[in-house]
Design a protein around this motif. Structure first.
Motif, PDB file in Angstrom:
ATOM      1  N   ALA A   1       0.827  -1.204   0.000  1.00 19.92           N
ATOM      2  CA  ALA A   1       0.000   0.000   0.000  1.00 19.92           C
ATOM      3  C   ALA A   1       0.861   1.254   0.000  1.00 19.92           C
ATOM      4  O   ALA A   1       0.567   2.231  -0.693  1.00 19.92           O
ATOM      5  N   LEU A   2       1.943   1.232   0.768  1.00 19.31           N
ATOM      6  CA  LEU A   2       2.843   2.390   0.784  1.00 19.31           C
ATOM      7  C   LEU A   2       3.521   2.591  -0.560  1.00 19.31           C
ATOM      8  O   LEU A   2       3.715   3.726  -1.022  1.00 19.31           O
ATOM      9  N   ALA A   3       3.876   1.496  -1.216  1.00 14.25           N
ATOM     10  CA  ALA A   3       4.507   1.606  -2.532  1.00 14.25           C
ATOM     11  C   ALA A   3       3.530   2.192  -3.538  1.00 14.25           C
ATOM     12  O   ALA A   3       3.885   3.041  -4.372  1.00 14.25           O
ATOM     13  N   ARG A   4       2.258   1.753  -3.476  1.00 18.46           N
ATOM     14  CA  ARG A   4       1.233   2.280  -4.385  1.00 18.46           C
ATOM     15  C   ARG A   4       1.002   3.756  -4.113  1.00 18.46           C
ATOM     16  O   ARG A   4       0.812   4.554  -5.039  1.00 18.46           O
ATOM     17  N   LEU A   5       1.041   4.151  -2.828  1.00 19.11           N
ATOM     18  CA  LEU A   5       0.862   5.556  -2.490  1.00 19.11           C
ATOM     19  C   LEU A   5       1.982   6.407  -3.070  1.00 19.11           C
ATOM     20  O   LEU A   5       1.748   7.505  -3.579  1.00 19.11           O
ATOM     21  N   ASP A   6       3.201   5.894  -3.027  1.00 24.17           N
ATOM     22  CA  ASP A   6       4.330   6.627  -3.616  1.00 24.17           C
ATOM     23  C   ASP A   6       4.139   6.797  -5.115  1.00 24.17           C
ATOM     24  O   ASP A   6       4.428   7.864  -5.685  1.00 24.17           O
ATOM     25  N   ARG A   7       3.655   5.733  -5.781  1.00 18.50           N
ATOM     26  CA  ARG A   7       3.433   5.833  -7.232  1.00 18.50           C
ATOM     27  C   ARG A   7       2.349   6.859  -7.554  1.00 18.50           C
ATOM     28  O   ARG A   7       2.466   7.632  -8.525  1.00 18.50           O
ATOM     29  N   LEU A   8       1.264   6.882  -6.759  1.00 20.47           N
ATOM     30  CA  LEU A   8       0.183   7.843  -6.987  1.00 20.47           C
ATOM     31  C   LEU A   8       0.659   9.271  -6.778  1.00 20.47           C
ATOM     32  O   LEU A   8       0.262  10.191  -7.503  1.00 20.47           O
TER      33      LEU A   8
END
Length: 229
Positions: free
Chosen positions: A43-50
């Motif tokens: 989830a944190l990785a996806r947040l960084d991408r967003l």
């Protein structure tokens, strides 16, 4: 055994420091990362991408705004659509064709507006005809139908031609002639008529109806049938 003792001592020391509000950011981050689940890490990785995508979109918006600000736009009023016009042979009488004496101007069906009444010589009965129609081909040959208020109908042949102009070059005149008396459904007849017309300014023609046998005259209005316009 010495290693285990070292870990226990280190953990005890960190607990003591935390109780005294002493913070070690690097140590906190290491401990937090070591305790995350796989779902939290994803989830944190996806947040960084967003976040990265959001920054890229903001840059695109600013670039587009700058490009639009540099444009010089001039409003041009729309060109009005031309008004629909019916073909001359269906909107009324074409003055050009009429003035050339071209009988093809009659092609189609026409209504004659008149207050035409007949009187039976023997009985004195008056018959009032409220509908009068003529239809022609391109050669000026046609048929006419008259209908009275009592249901009587009269039908027969009719023909049209343009009269020759006189030496003074008078207005072009049209002649519509019946070959003889017009027979009616009740056994009566209407004396032969000769109709002479001049072009009017509203797409129709002003005519005079003449009966040679009786000398009778009347005014008639010639106009194209409504459903043909």
């Amino acid at each position: 055994m010495a290693l285990g003792l070292l870990v226990i001592v280190g953990a005890s020391g960190y607990a003591a420091l935390a109780a005294c509000r002493v913070e070690f950011p690097l140590l906190d981050r290491w401990l937090a990362q070591s305790c995350r689940s796989e779902a939290e890490t994803a989830a944190l990785a996806r947040l960084d991408r967003l976040r990265s995508r959001n920054l890229a979109l903001l840059r695109d918006i600013r670039r587009t705004e700058n490009e639009l600000a540099a444009l010089q736009c001039e409003a041009v009023p729309p060109t009005p659509a031309p008004e629909p016009t019916a073909p001359p042979d269906r909107a009324g009488i074409d003055p050009g064709i009429w003035n050339r004496g071209d009988i093809r101007v009659l092609d189609g069906c026409w209504e004659l507006d008149s207050d035409f009444r007949t009187r039976d010589i023997q009985t004195g009965r008056i018959t009032h005809y409220t509908q009068w129609e003529m239809c022609f081909d391109r050669e000026g040959r046609g048929r006419e139908t008259m209908t009275a208020t009592n249901g009587t109908t009269c039908r027969g042949a009719v023909s049209g031609r343009f009269l020759d102009r006189d030496a003074a070059g008078s207005l072009q005149r049209l002649e519509v002639r019946e070959p003889g008396n017009l027979r009616c459904s009740d056994g009566s007849y209407i004396h032969q008529r000769i109709i002479t017309c001049e072009l009017a300014g509203d797409g129709g023609a002003s005519c005079v109806n003449f009966q040679p046998e009786t000398g009778g005259r009347g005014e008639v209005r010639l106009r194209r049938r409504t459903e043909d316009q």
